[in-house]
Design an enzyme around this catalytic site. Structure first.
Site, mmCIF file in Angstrom:
data_model
loop_
_atom_site.group_PDB
_atom_site.id
_atom_site.type_symbol
_atom_site.label_atom_id
_atom_site.label_comp_id
_atom_site.label_asym_id
_atom_site.label_seq_id
_atom_site.Cartn_x
_atom_site.Cartn_y
_atom_site.Cartn_z
ATOM 1 N N LYS A 291 -18.523 29.167 -28.344
ATOM 2 C CA LYS A 291 -18.716 28.645 -27.137
ATOM 3 C C LYS A 291 -17.961 29.186 -25.884
ATOM 4 C CE LYS A 291 -21.043 25.541 -26.327
ATOM 5 N NZ LYS A 291 -20.837 24.166 -26.676
ATOM 6 N N ASN B 231 -1.172 -1.702 13.405
ATOM 7 C CA ASN B 231 -2.522 -1.695 13.567
ATOM 8 C C ASN B 231 -3.072 -0.310 14.283
ATOM 9 O OD1 ASN B 231 -2.659 -4.121 12.145
ATOM 10 N ND2 ASN B 231 -3.368 -5.392 13.840
ATOM 11 N N HIS C 226 -40.481 24.188 -8.684
ATOM 12 C CA HIS C 226 -40.422 23.442 -9.926
ATOM 13 C C HIS C 226 -39.985 23.899 -11.057
ATOM 14 C CE1 HIS C 226 -43.831 21.528 -7.655
ATOM 15 N NE2 HIS C 226 -44.002 22.533 -7.259
ATOM 16 N N SER D 14 0.799 -1.222 0.079
ATOM 17 C CA SER D 14 -0.021 0.023 0.046
ATOM 18 C C SER D 14 0.831 1.351 0.138
ATOM 19 C CB SER D 14 -1.025 -0.194 1.319
ATOM 20 O OG SER D 14 -0.376 -0.201 2.406
ATOM 21 N N LYS E 293 -8.160 4.020 2.957
ATOM 22 C CA LYS E 293 -7.373 5.367 2.314
ATOM 23 C C LYS E 293 -7.641 5.558 0.985
ATOM 24 C CE LYS E 293 -3.768 3.628 5.194
ATOM 25 N NZ LYS E 293 -5.019 2.538 5.505
HETATM 26 N N1 ARG Z 1 -0.754 -1.054 5.574
HETATM 27 C C1 ARG Z 1 -1.708 -1.479 6.744
HETATM 28 C C2 ARG Z 1 -3.036 -0.521 6.475
HETATM 29 O O1 ARG Z 1 -3.018 0.328 6.079
HETATM 30 C C3 ARG Z 1 -1.008 -1.335 7.833
HETATM 31 C C4 ARG Z 1 -1.282 -2.244 9.036
HETATM 32 C C5 ARG Z 1 -1.032 -3.496 8.635
HETATM 33 N N2 ARG Z 1 -1.114 -4.514 9.714
HETATM 34 C C6 ARG Z 1 -0.971 -5.808 9.913
HETATM 35 N N3 ARG Z 1 -0.857 -6.600 10.633
HETATM 36 N N4 ARG Z 1 -0.812 -6.273 8.546
HETATM 37 O O2 ARG Z 1 -3.943 -0.988 7.121
#
Ligand code: ARG
Length: 461
Positions: free
Chosen positions: A287, A113, A159, A26, A329
């Protein structure tokens, strides 16, 4: 790209496949949180020193190393490796390269986490702060237009049919009211949804060291730590609150965009949008297309999808952290970027719009916009409103057949409508708006009052 060390290699005999890496990584999305990740790490490391979990020497090495990693990101010099799964992995890997063993102690009492949950809140907080300012600028541009057009009259519609004249200021202030509510929603996200720090919740159950979560919460500008470690790593409510607020804002901007598109058309012709917020046609030389207004209309669709996407992602997830959450995200950043781009463009378009007051006046003069005022006049003379409505309706019908306005009704037409012997009141649009004296109405005094209240509200922003 060079392969580097993995954070979690110990338990595994073989490395991840390239196909899995492409799915799992990611970094491309979450590396934009580098500043927040480093800020969170800094606060965590300092707390670990203060609570005696790591040594002061290790803490100093980590702090120094984080400053160097930060500089690399800032200067665009950070060299990402294929093994850098995400921003957390990347920062820790680089830190360890720079300061050695101390870097390997940073993750004590912390999990990715709680780390990612914290980073994303910090990121969102910065975004919301910027967007509150951008929203204020838009409201200011609308207020300036309202101020300039207190005495411009425009047909008000229901309307999409001409209904009653209103002050253009009143019409513009309707959008201001929507945006004031949006501002309150964004401010609520900032003050309430983003108030609690998940840092120190660990992977899910808390951590086995005497860490001080209040200290890290404080250092990172949160009001307090979250109360439940499971909830801390599983929830994305703050993001949902933001996306909800952003979607509603974008719906308002979409309605404003649609109205400007209509008003800029030759058919309506109530506004001339500035060259700076319109585009030409590659084929049709005459235009001038209201692209900014059209895109303001369009973006709501995207941000609503982001909101729906996040909620759909969260629904059905069991406690606590699940990798699904990594997709949060995607929705959040898309909405943040969209609102970031949208607000300044709409602000500029509004600030530079030139309202065609002559066209508005002509539209107000034409038609039967004073019909209700005539009915109100009869009510003041003792008629029940229903009877007045019926009689005025008859008069409108007679005038329509002859193609004249109410003020030009003949004595015979007036008598035929059941209004014989009644002197018609002033049916000019100016008289009509002045009659709307109820609180929140379009009489001059009420609009001036509304404008003043808006200014008082904005003084508190
Ligand atoms: N890249 C992960 C996220 O955005 C981070 C957390 C990953 N945690 C794990 N135990 N694999 O959520």
């Amino acid at each position: 790209m060079t392969e580097g060390p993995r954070l979690w290699g110990g338990r595994f005999a073989g490395g991840p496949s390239a196909a899995f890496d492409r799915l799992n990584a990611s970094f491309a999305v979450d590396s934009r949180m580098w500043a927040q990740d480093i800020a969170g790490s800094r606060a965590h490391a300092k707390m670990l020193v203060d609570t005696g979990v790591i040594s002061a020497d290790d803490g100093a090495a980590i702090a120094e190393g984080l400053t160097r990693v930060e500089a690399e990101f800032r200067d665009g010099a950070f060299a990402v490796l294929a093994s850098d799964e995400d921003i957390h992995t990347a920062v820790e890997r680089r830190l360890t390269e720079l300061v050695g063993d101390a870097g390997r102690r940073l993750h004590t009492g912390r999990s990715r986490n709680d780390q990612v949950a914290t980073d994303v809140l910090l990121y969102l907080r910065d975004s919301v702060d910027g967007q509150l300012r951008a929203l204020t600028a838009l409201v200011r541009a609308l207020v300036d237009q309202a101020d300039a057009h207190l005495d411009t009259l425009v047909p008000g519609y229901t309307h999409l049919q001409r209904a009653q004249p209103v002050r253009l200021a009143h019409h513009v202030l309707a959008y201001v009211q929507m945006l004031i509510r949006d501002h309150a929603r964004f401010a609520h996200v900032r003050a309430v949804s983003l108030a609690e720090s998940p840092l120190g919740a660990g992977a899910l159950s808390g951590v086995g060291f005497p860490i001080d979560r209040h200290a890290t919460a404080d250092a990172l500008g949160f009001a307090r730590p979250t109360a439940n470690s499971l909830d801390s790593v599983a929830t994305r409510d703050a993001l949902a609150d933001y996306l909800n607020a952003a979607a509603t804002l974008c719906v308002h901007l979409s309605r404003l965009g649609e109205e400007l598109v209509l008003w800029a058309s030759e058919e309506v012709g109530f506004v001339e949008l500035s060259d700076a917020f319109t585009s030409g046609s590659s084929m049709l030389p005459q235009k001038k297309n209201p692209d900014a207004a059209e895109l303001a209309r369009a973006k709501a669709s995207r941000v609503i999808a982001d909101y729906a996407g996040l909620q759909t992602l969260l629904a059905k997830l069991p406690l606590a952290y699940n990798k699904d959450l990594q997709e949060d995200k995607h929705f959040l950043f898309d909405a943040v970027d969209t609102v970031d781009v949208l607000l300044p463009a709409v602000t500029g378009m509004v600030a530079e719009a030139r309202f065609r007051t002559d066209r508005m006046a002509a539209a107000c003069a034409d038609g039967y916009l004073a019909a209700t005022d005539l009915a109100d006049h009869l009510v003041r003379a003792g008629w029940p409103f229903r009877g007045a409505h019926e009689a005025v309706g008859k008069l409108v019908q007679a005038c329509l057949i002859r193609g004249v306005g109410l003020a030009d009704a003949s004595g015979a037409e007036i008598a035929a409508a059941g209004l014989g012997g009644i002197a018609l009141p002033d049916l000019e649009p100016a008289a009509s708006v002045e009659a709307k004296i109820s609180y929140g109405g379009t009489s001059r005094a009420r609009v001036v009052e509304q404008l003043a209240a808006v200014r008082v509200e904005m003084a508190g922003w």
